[in-house]
Design an enzyme around this catalytic site. Structure first.
Site, short mmCIF file in Angstrom:
data_model
loop_
_atom_site.label_atom_id
_atom_site.label_comp_id
_atom_site.label_asym_id
_atom_site.label_seq_id
_atom_site.Cartn_x
_atom_site.Cartn_y
_atom_site.Cartn_z
CG ASN A 9 -32.87 2.42 110.71
OD1 ASN A 9 -32.15 3.22 110.10
ND2 ASN A 9 -33.99 2.78 111.31
CD1 TRP A 10 -26.19 0.34 110.88
CD2 TRP A 10 -24.96 1.11 109.18
NE1 TRP A 10 -25.33 -0.68 110.49
CE2 TRP A 10 -24.57 -0.22 109.44
CE3 TRP A 10 -24.31 1.78 108.15
CZ2 TRP A 10 -23.57 -0.87 108.71
CZ3 TRP A 10 -23.33 1.16 107.41
CH2 TRP A 10 -22.95 -0.16 107.69
CE LYS A 11 -33.25 3.83 114.55
NZ LYS A 11 -34.10 3.91 115.74
CG HIS A 93 -38.05 4.59 111.20
ND1 HIS A 93 -38.05 5.36 112.34
CD2 HIS A 93 -37.46 3.42 111.53
CE1 HIS A 93 -37.45 4.68 113.31
NE2 HIS A 93 -37.09 3.50 112.84
CD GLU A 95 -35.91 6.93 115.00
OE1 GLU A 95 -35.08 6.94 114.07
OE2 GLU A 95 -35.85 6.14 115.95
CD GLU A 165 -38.88 -0.31 113.36
OE1 GLU A 165 -37.83 -0.95 113.52
OE2 GLU A 165 -38.90 0.90 113.10
N GLY A 171 -35.57 1.93 120.61
CA GLY A 171 -34.46 2.57 121.32
C GLY A 171 -34.70 2.76 122.81
CB SER A 211 -35.55 -2.56 122.35
OG SER A 211 -35.64 -1.17 122.53
N GLY A 232 -32.00 -1.36 114.98
CA GLY A 232 -31.33 -0.07 115.10
C GLY A 232 -30.05 -0.20 115.90
N GLY A 233 -30.13 0.12 117.19
CA GLY A 233 -28.94 0.16 118.04
C GLY A 233 -28.02 -1.05 117.93
#
Ligand code: PGA
Length: 248
Positions: A9-11, A93, A95, A165, A171, A211, A232-233
């Site tokens: 998930n590159w956001k 998601h 966010e 999640e 994150g 994470s 993600g990150g």
């Protein structure tokens, strides 16, 4: 047999050049196992460009509006995604729930629209720290699934994967421990079994996200009901994503 899934998930990150390079590198150099599928959820503006390089990776959108067309300024339709040869969508998601006020009811509409147009859905669920501190995480997540996903027929449901999640782990560098992850994943699988049947439950891929990195992936993936990850990150570099892939 449950499919293993590793999703990036590159956001709202990366330039077009970086995204293209990373996408090509993922496709050429990540370990390939039978039964393992990779997904990349890219910023929408890169989707057309990435789809021209499509190899074995499933290209997905992080967002869309559940309508084919209309007066929805700034939104991206399911037809636009089909034009860009996108085959998967991320729905629910935290966010999007948090910053864009996407409710369970709206997410249900997104799920229906996605299924109707043939997209593979990765549906996210997860509780806040406040909910976990009250020890209400199981009923909270069950409600998210019942409200937006469990109305599907078994054959529709089988096109979905679920990503658990916990919001407090996204994150933050803080991951849920194995016991917490397995408790939730085991519960999700038993709710699917109650709602549909054990065969459907045993065919659904359940991912963990929050994470996840090369250091903790091994212990996360050792949980019997975890079939992969939504990253993600650590998916923003080849090295980060590759380290996780090697633990699957
Ligand atoms: P993270 O994000 O790996 O950076 O915690 C996961 C996600 O939000 O999907």
């Amino acid at each position: 047999m449950r499919k293993k899934v590793l999703a990036a998930n590159w956001k709202m990150n990366l330039s077009l050049t970086e995204a293209k390079d990373l996408y090509v590198q993922f496709d050429s150099s990540l370990p390939k196992f039978e039964n393992l599928t990779y997904y990349v959820f890219s910023p929408s503006i890169f989707l057309h460009e990435l789809s021209s390089n499509k190899g074995s990776i499933i290209l997905g959108a992080q967002n869309f509006f559940p309508a084919d067309k209309g007066a929805f300024t700034g939104e991206i339709s399911t037809s636009h995604l089909l034009d860009a040869q996108v085959s998967s969508v991320l729905i629910g998601h935290s966010e999007r729930r948090m910053y864009f006020s996407e409710s369970n009811e709206f997410l249900k509409q997104k799920v229906d629209s996605a299924i109707q147009h043939g997209f593979q859905v990765v549906f996210c669920c997860g509780e806040s720290l406040e909910t976990r501190d009250k020890n209400e995480q199981l009923s909270f997540v069950k409600n998210q699934l019942e409200a937006s996903l469990f109305h599907l027929s078994a054959s529709e449901f089988l096109t979905c994967a679920i990503a658990y999640e916990p919001i407090w782990a996204i994150g933050t560098g803080r991951t849920a421990n194995e016991e917490q992850i397995e408790e939730m994943h085991h519960s999700i699988r038993s709710w699917i079994s109650e709602k549909y049947n054990s065969e459907v439950a045993e065919s659904t891929s359940l991912l963990y996200g929050g994470s996840c990195n090369g250091k903790n992936a091994k212990s996360i993936f050792s949980c019997p009901n975890v079939d992969g990850g939504l990253i993600g990150g650590a998916s923003l570099t080849f090295e980060g994503f590759n380290e996780i892939a090697r633990e699957l």
